[in-house]
Design an enzyme around this catalytic site. Structure first.
Site, PDB file in Angstrom:
ATOM      1  N   CYS A  18       0.813  -1.204   0.000  1.00 48.49           N
ATOM      2  CA  CYS A  18       0.000   0.000   0.000  1.00 48.49           C
ATOM      3  C   CYS A  18       0.847   1.254   0.000  1.00 48.49           C
ATOM      4  O   CYS A  18       2.050   1.211   0.237  1.00 48.49           O
ATOM      5  CB  CYS A  18      -0.891   0.046   1.231  1.00 48.49           C
ATOM      6  SG  CYS A  18      -1.964  -1.373   1.379  1.00 48.49           S
ATOM      7  N   GLY A  45      -0.075   0.575  -5.091  1.00 48.70           N
ATOM      8  CA  GLY A  45      -1.370  -0.089  -4.952  1.00 48.70           C
ATOM      9  C   GLY A  45      -2.344   0.387  -5.996  1.00 48.70           C
ATOM     10  O   GLY A  45      -2.569   1.589  -6.139  1.00 48.70           O
ATOM     11  N   ASN A 119       0.057   1.003   5.788  1.00 40.11           N
ATOM     12  CA  ASN A 119       0.891   0.242   4.860  1.00 40.11           C
ATOM     13  C   ASN A 119       1.711  -0.757   5.669  1.00 40.11           C
ATOM     14  O   ASN A 119       2.372  -0.369   6.627  1.00 40.11           O
ATOM     15  CB  ASN A 119       1.815   1.201   4.094  1.00 40.11           C
ATOM     16  CG  ASN A 119       2.857   0.485   3.249  1.00 40.11           C
ATOM     17  OD1 ASN A 119       3.955   0.987   3.052  1.00 40.11           O
ATOM     18  ND2 ASN A 119       2.533  -0.682   2.743  1.00 40.11           N
ATOM     19  N   GLY A 120       1.667  -2.019   5.253  1.00 42.31           N
ATOM     20  CA  GLY A 120       2.401  -3.068   5.964  1.00 42.31           C
ATOM     21  C   GLY A 120       1.450  -4.156   6.404  1.00 42.31           C
ATOM     22  O   GLY A 120       0.243  -4.030   6.220  1.00 42.31           O
ATOM     23  N   TYR A 260      12.649  -3.267  -5.972  1.00 41.81           N
ATOM     24  CA  TYR A 260      11.520  -3.203  -6.892  1.00 41.81           C
ATOM     25  C   TYR A 260      10.439  -2.202  -6.511  1.00 41.81           C
ATOM     26  O   TYR A 260       9.922  -1.487  -7.357  1.00 41.81           O
ATOM     27  CB  TYR A 260      10.876  -4.594  -6.984  1.00 41.81           C
ATOM     28  CG  TYR A 260       9.515  -4.603  -7.655  1.00 41.81           C
ATOM     29  CD1 TYR A 260       9.403  -4.503  -9.041  1.00 41.81           C
ATOM     30  CD2 TYR A 260       8.345  -4.697  -6.910  1.00 41.81           C
ATOM     31  CE1 TYR A 260       8.161  -4.494  -9.659  1.00 41.81           C
ATOM     32  CE2 TYR A 260       7.099  -4.686  -7.521  1.00 41.81           C
ATOM     33  CZ  TYR A 260       7.013  -4.598  -8.896  1.00 41.81           C
ATOM     34  OH  TYR A 260       5.790  -4.577  -9.498  1.00 41.81           O
ATOM     35  N   CYS A 451      15.555  -5.709   6.529  1.00 40.90           N
ATOM     36  CA  CYS A 451      14.912  -7.011   6.471  1.00 40.90           C
ATOM     37  C   CYS A 451      15.231  -7.562   5.097  1.00 40.90           C
ATOM     38  O   CYS A 451      14.858  -6.958   4.088  1.00 40.90           O
ATOM     39  CB  CYS A 451      13.396  -6.903   6.645  1.00 40.90           C
ATOM     40  SG  CYS A 451      12.585  -8.503   6.342  1.00 40.90           S
TER      41      CYS A 451
END
Ligand code: AMP
Length: 480
Positions: A18, A45, A119-120, A260, A451
């Site tokens: 998102c 999104g 978002n997440g 990306y 991450c």
């Protein structure tokens, strides 16, 4: 034991990629600014878009399925008046395209209301939802964002909104870069690991917050800084006040944002994404040289790395594939037949450029492998003599639980095939990936601040078993 709502959750697969955008600016057309901000974040999104405005007294939400310009007309934007706005664009996989899952989410709390854009992905949403349902809270969607909004609303009676957001943050596990608005204030918060990005910008008459800095650029906001991991920003007439709600945890910014997801003209940790992607290409050329006459990229996400590869290799870069930028994902997804056509509808080879040439074809990632397979076949048909595929990130072998749709483990081609087998599957003469070290070097950061679980399975936050099972598609007991 199965939760009452577990089926719906699994159907939703937790995939929420998102974008969020918020404005606090008395005297500005905040809905219009948010519209432009969301438009710049459209790549994050394409399934639904929404804007909520607050004017000190009430909150109005408008949201629908579709792209930003499809959802909002001039008339709608003009009717959204106020001095605070919160906007959201959402992408999710097929099967959960529902109006109810569109955001911002609205919740009543003791005569007031809050709206939230997130978002997440939360990894303990099942558990929290079950708890809230037991207390009689009703949910209208299958999204984890509604759980978050509900948790904030629940606590709001006793402790005021700031206190209730902090209390909610104490319970939330996973990734969240989120915006909350009440009738009077705008709040921005980021999880203690800082998995998804969130940037603060200054407008002439106020403040803007955006998932990416490209959203700030488009509304003329000056980038001030990132919202810090574990931080809550409270924005009203006196400007942003920072509440360090948590001690900073292990930083874990999603490295796939660099590969990306983020736009090349956005900055993350003071590094322009375009620059990082070009460096990925240069390092890839050094790690995996190719004896070819031309370097081409898969537009748009593979282009900066292809340019970098060409620079590194000293071989010309050319445009071998032309992209139709007006073919959206949502349009492609509904039927399998149209999906098959997908790549062809988006990309067309320039046979004049590629005929008889030995090509290095650079793309950012291989997830399922279906895209690369189709592109290689298309280029061969158009007359390419050799195709050497070069990928500017390592093999994606592990699913993401924190907000990027990288499929179930058994759909990820690199989880079951070797690089050699993948090359065979996609039909490329050779295939090489950038190493994780090379990728990290290109970002200018260090491994312990990212991450990189999709590449190495090293998850910064322990993922609950039920959530793992849904994505690993494993039988109970098959994995510790
Ligand atoms: P595939 O290997 O067929 O799954 O497609 C991989 C391509 O899709 C990559 O080249 C990326 O440009 C793009 N891609 C990578 N990750 C995602 C994602 N999470 N959502 C949509 N597209 C993606």
């Amino acid at each position: 034991m199965k939760l009452r709502s577990q089926e719906a959750w699994n159907d939703d697969k937790f995939h929420d990629e998102c974008g969020v955008f918020g404005v606090y600016a008395p005297g500005e057309d905040v809905a219009r600014l948010t519209y432009f901000g969301l438009h710049a974040l459209q790549h994050r999104g394409q399934e639904s878009a929404g804007i909520a405005v607050a004017d000190g007294v009430s909150i109005l939400v408008y949201k629908d399925l579709g792209l930003v310009p499809q959802v909002f007309s001039e008339r709608t934007i003009a009717s959204l008046t106020g001095h605070i706005a919160v906007g959201h664009v959402r992408y999710s996989t097929t099967g959960s395209t529902r109006w109810e899952n569109a955001q911002p989410v609205h919740k009543d709390c003791g005569g007031r209301s809050i709206v939230l854009a997130h978002n997440g992905n939360l990894i303990n949403a099942h558990e929290l939802r079950a708890e809230l349902e037991k207390e009689g809270r009703v949910f209208t969607s299958t999204s984890d964002s509604e759980v978050m909004a509900s948790l904030i609303a629940l606590n709001a009676n006793g402790s005021g909104i700031e206190g209730s957001i902090i209390k909610a943050m104490e319970r939330l596990k996973g990734a969240y870069s989120a915006l909350v608005a009440t009738e009077e204030k705008l709040y921005a918060m980021r999880d203690p690991n800082g998995i998804r990005p969130l940037a603060l910008g200054r407008l002439k008459k106020g403040w803007a917050i955006s998932s990416e800095t490209c959203g700030l650029d488009i509304v003329g906001a000056e980038y001030v800084r990132d919202v810090e991991p574990g931080e809550l920003l409270v924005i009203d007439t006196s400007g942003p006040i920072s509440i360090k709600a948590f001690e900073p945890a292990r930083r874990a910014l999603c490295i796939f944002e660099y590969v990306y997801f983020a736009r090349p003209d956005s900055r993350l940790r003071d590094q322009l994404i375009y620059r990082a992607r070009r460096a990925m290409g240069r390092f890839l050329a050094a790690e995996a040289p190719a004896g070819v006459d031309l370097i081409i990229g898969v537009p748009d996400s593979g282009t900066p790395a292809a340019i970098g590869f060409a620079e590194g290799a000293g071989i010309p870069f050319g445009e071998g594939l032309i992209k139709n930028r007006y073919v959206g994902r949502t349009f492609i997804e509904p039927s399998q037949t149209i999906r098959q056509l997908g790549v062809r509808m988006k990309l067309n080879p320039l046979s004049e450029v590629i005929k008889g040439r030995k090509l290095a074809l650079v793309d950012d990632s291989i997830v399922r492998g279906t895209t690369s397979k189709k592109i290689v076949a298309m280029l061969k048909k158009a007359g390419a003599a050799e195709i050497h595929m070069r990928i500017s990130s390592p093999p994606v072998a592990w699913p993401c639980f924190y907000g990027i749709d990288t499929a179930n483990r058994n759909e990820l081609i690199a989880s079951s095939k070797s690089v050699y087998e993948i090359a065979e599957f996609i039909g490329a003469d050779t295939l090489n990936y950038l190493s994780l070290d090379g990728l990290i070097k290109a970002t200018g950061g260090s491994k312990d601040t990212f991450c990189s679980a999709c590449f190495d399975g090293d998850y910064p936050l322990p993922v609950p078993r039920d959530v793992q099972l849904a994505k690993f598609m494993l039988e109970e007991g098959a994995r510790k």
